[in-house]
Design a protein around this motif. Structure first.
Motif, PDB file in Angstrom:
ATOM      1  N   THR A  62      79.004 -16.229  59.246  1.00  0.00           N
ATOM      2  CA  THR A  62      79.252 -16.183  57.810  1.00  0.00           C
ATOM      3  C   THR A  62      77.997 -15.786  57.042  1.00  0.00           C
ATOM      4  O   THR A  62      78.037 -15.588  55.835  1.00  0.00           O
ATOM      5  N   THR A 110      73.542 -15.789  46.765  1.00  0.00           N
ATOM      6  CA  THR A 110      74.460 -16.579  47.585  1.00  0.00           C
ATOM      7  C   THR A 110      75.723 -16.928  46.817  1.00  0.00           C
ATOM      8  O   THR A 110      76.829 -16.882  47.368  1.00  0.00           O
ATOM      9  N   PHE A 160      79.396 -15.947  48.195  1.00  0.00           N
ATOM     10  CA  PHE A 160      80.414 -16.941  48.510  1.00  0.00           C
ATOM     11  C   PHE A 160      81.622 -16.835  47.581  1.00  0.00           C
ATOM     12  O   PHE A 160      82.738 -17.191  47.959  1.00  0.00           O
ATOM     13  N   LEU A 191      83.515 -14.224  49.239  1.00  0.00           N
ATOM     14  CA  LEU A 191      84.140 -14.831  50.416  1.00  0.00           C
ATOM     15  C   LEU A 191      85.433 -15.549  50.028  1.00  0.00           C
ATOM     16  O   LEU A 191      86.473 -15.390  50.695  1.00  0.00           O
ATOM     17  N   GLN A 192      85.381 -16.320  48.973  1.00  0.00           N
ATOM     18  CA  GLN A 192      86.577 -17.035  48.521  1.00  0.00           C
ATOM     19  C   GLN A 192      87.732 -16.082  48.232  1.00  0.00           C
ATOM     20  O   GLN A 192      88.892 -16.382  48.509  1.00  0.00           O
ATOM     21  N   PHE A 232      80.855 -23.845  53.227  1.00  0.00           N
ATOM     22  CA  PHE A 232      81.750 -22.688  53.176  1.00  0.00           C
ATOM     23  C   PHE A 232      83.136 -22.989  53.710  1.00  0.00           C
ATOM     24  O   PHE A 232      84.102 -22.310  53.344  1.00  0.00           O
ATOM     25  N   LEU A 271      84.700 -24.330  50.515  1.00  0.00           N
ATOM     26  CA  LEU A 271      84.946 -23.240  49.568  1.00  0.00           C
ATOM     27  C   LEU A 271      86.095 -22.352  50.031  1.00  0.00           C
ATOM     28  O   LEU A 271      86.835 -21.812  49.208  1.00  0.00           O
ATOM     29  N   TRP A 272      86.240 -22.190  51.344  1.00  0.00           N
ATOM     30  CA  TRP A 272      87.331 -21.376  51.866  1.00  0.00           C
ATOM     31  C   TRP A 272      88.670 -22.104  51.751  1.00  0.00           C
ATOM     32  O   TRP A 272      89.658 -21.533  51.297  1.00  0.00           O
ATOM     33  N   VAL A 296      81.699 -22.691  43.158  1.00  0.00           N
ATOM     34  CA  VAL A 296      80.711 -22.285  44.153  1.00  0.00           C
ATOM     35  C   VAL A 296      79.324 -22.813  43.812  1.00  0.00           C
ATOM     36  O   VAL A 296      78.618 -23.371  44.664  1.00  0.00           O
TER      37      VAL A 296
END
Length: 432
Positions: free
Chosen positions: A214, A243, A247, A250-251, A403, A406-407, A414
């Protein structure tokens, strides 16, 4: 000239004026060219940078090598003996055991003269005084090896290793499902919108939710774990603007991979890719053997980010190192340099599949004609070495928890999550 090189030169001058270097420390410089069978505890070279330097008279070496590369190394040893007249014994020892054996057997003068270490073990070995710097061939090594490999083989600004091979992860794709390799995350998102069928376990892409895989969502957007090239634990970049941006992106990908993080494991994605249900898989060269008999696949660098960012992966580097207690520091340096040459790296690639660290080897026709290896080599050039300092152990679990949270909950804030993560890491570091 770096501090180590200056110390070597000073020691040489002292020897030339009949003043001996310290006899209470392991070898810190090669023996004189063509000298008698003696160690650098009592002498130093007339010219450590002499490209024609010769091994000590009567020199003989022992090299440690892992089982999977044993035959390759025996061939290198035979070639070295033919060129330099120095016999080399190759002893089998698992890669993960060599650092520990060096720590115990080095001071006892029982360890190999040359060994292989992954880059995350060298800080401990250097602090214990177990490794000689790559000082004689420093400039040549820096010029001929991929920069990331040189960085990973150095500690505190000093180059110790002779890079041997590299590894990182990249994008596997099923050519029967994805005829043209995707270049961007937008390409993957568009494909997923037409391909995904979660009830049938059909998904466009998967990767494991651990820090190693990740990291692209950190480093590619301007984030980092530790400052100063992952060497300064007092500077943690996991809640900086980069970051947070990574992220947040990523979400947004949860919509194309509607599974909780705990349901996406190495075994799950490996099986789905083998069965032709998973179209793309972020994985490393260690998995090619698991796929070659099941899938018509290709390997390409990771897809670029939403703003055209190169996705930065974590990488690992294996290098040859010279035992500081060797009785033959000239011969050992020569062997490490010889074994890490372009030609020997290509021989290693042909015999074992190891991905070269040499720039010329990576640009050779052999690699260019192997699109699988080329894909990993190209991604390696957009990678950073995994942190090698011990403080990284305080990061992995809090980072994974962040993470995963957050996922699993794309509505989670975040910035707040990462601020708390950094506080947890700092607290752990302060308590040690």
């Amino acid at each position: 000239m770096n501090a180590v090189s200056k110390n070597v030169v000073l020691c040489m001058l002292l020897v030339m004026t009949a003043t001996a270097c310290s006899s209470n420390s392991p070898n810190t410089a090669p023996s004189p060219k063509g000298g008698n069978n003696q160690t650098a505890e009592t002498s130093a070279p007339e010219n450590t940078a002499d490209p024609e330097m010769e091994p000590e008279q009567g020199a003989k070496l022992m090299v440690w090598e892992a089982k999977e590369q044993l035959e390759y190394m025996k061939g290198v040893a035979a070639d070295f003996e033919k060129k330099y007249g120095v016999p080399v014994t190759v002893e089998e020892l698992a890669g993960g055991d060599q650092g520990g054996r060096l720590a115990t057997d080095g001071p006892a003068k029982l360890a190999a003269d040359v060994l292989t270490l992954p880059h995350d073990q060298i800080s401990q070995a250097v602090k214990a005084g177990l490794l000689l710097p790559n000082d004689v061939f420093e400039e040549e090594t820096k010029a001929s090896m991929v920069e990331t490999a040189v960085q990973a083989s150095s500690y505190d600004g000093v180059l110790y290793g002779y890079p041997k091979s590299v590894e990182t992860y990249a994008l596997f794709y099923n050519k029967d499902l994805v005829p043209e390799a995707p270049k961007t995350w937008d390409d993957i998102i568009a494909f997923a919108n037409t391909y995904n069928k979660p009830k049938e376990n059909k998904f466009a892409i998967m990767w494991e939710f651990v820090g190693y895989y990740t990291y692209p969502f950190i480093g590619s957007f301007g984030g980092y774990i530790f400052g100063d090239g992952n060497s300064n634990p007092k500077d943690i970049g996991l809640n900086n603007e980069g970051t947070i941006k990574g992220f947040t992106f990523l979400q947004s990908l949860k919509k194309i991979l509607p599974l909780n993080a705990g349901d996406i494991t190495f075994d799950v994605k490996t099986q789905l890719f083998q069965e032709g249900k998973l179209a793309m898989n972020i994985d490393g060269p260690w998995s090619t053997g698991s796929f070659k008999d099941h899938v018509n696949f290709g390997v390409v660098p990771l897809p670029k980010g939403p703003d055209g960012e190169e996705m930065i992966s974590f990488s690992g580097v294996k290098s040859y190192y010279v035992n500081s207690y060797t009785a033959y520091p000239v011969a050992a340096r020569l062997f490490a340099h010889f074994a890490s040459s372009k030609d020997n790296q290509l021989k290693n690639y042909k015999m074992t599949g190891a991905i070269p660290a040499s720039i010329e080897a990576g640009e050779s026709q052999e690699i260019k004609n192997d699109p699988i290896t080329l894909g990993f080599f190209e991604q390696f050039q957009h990678s950073v070495p995994m942190p090698a300092i011990s403080e990284i152990n305080a990061v992995w679990e809090p980072l994974k928890a962040a993470f995963v949270s957050l996922w699993n909950d794309p509505g989670l804030d975040v910035k707040q999550t990462m601020d708390q993560t950094v506080k947890t890491i700092q607290s752990d570091l302060e308590s040690k």
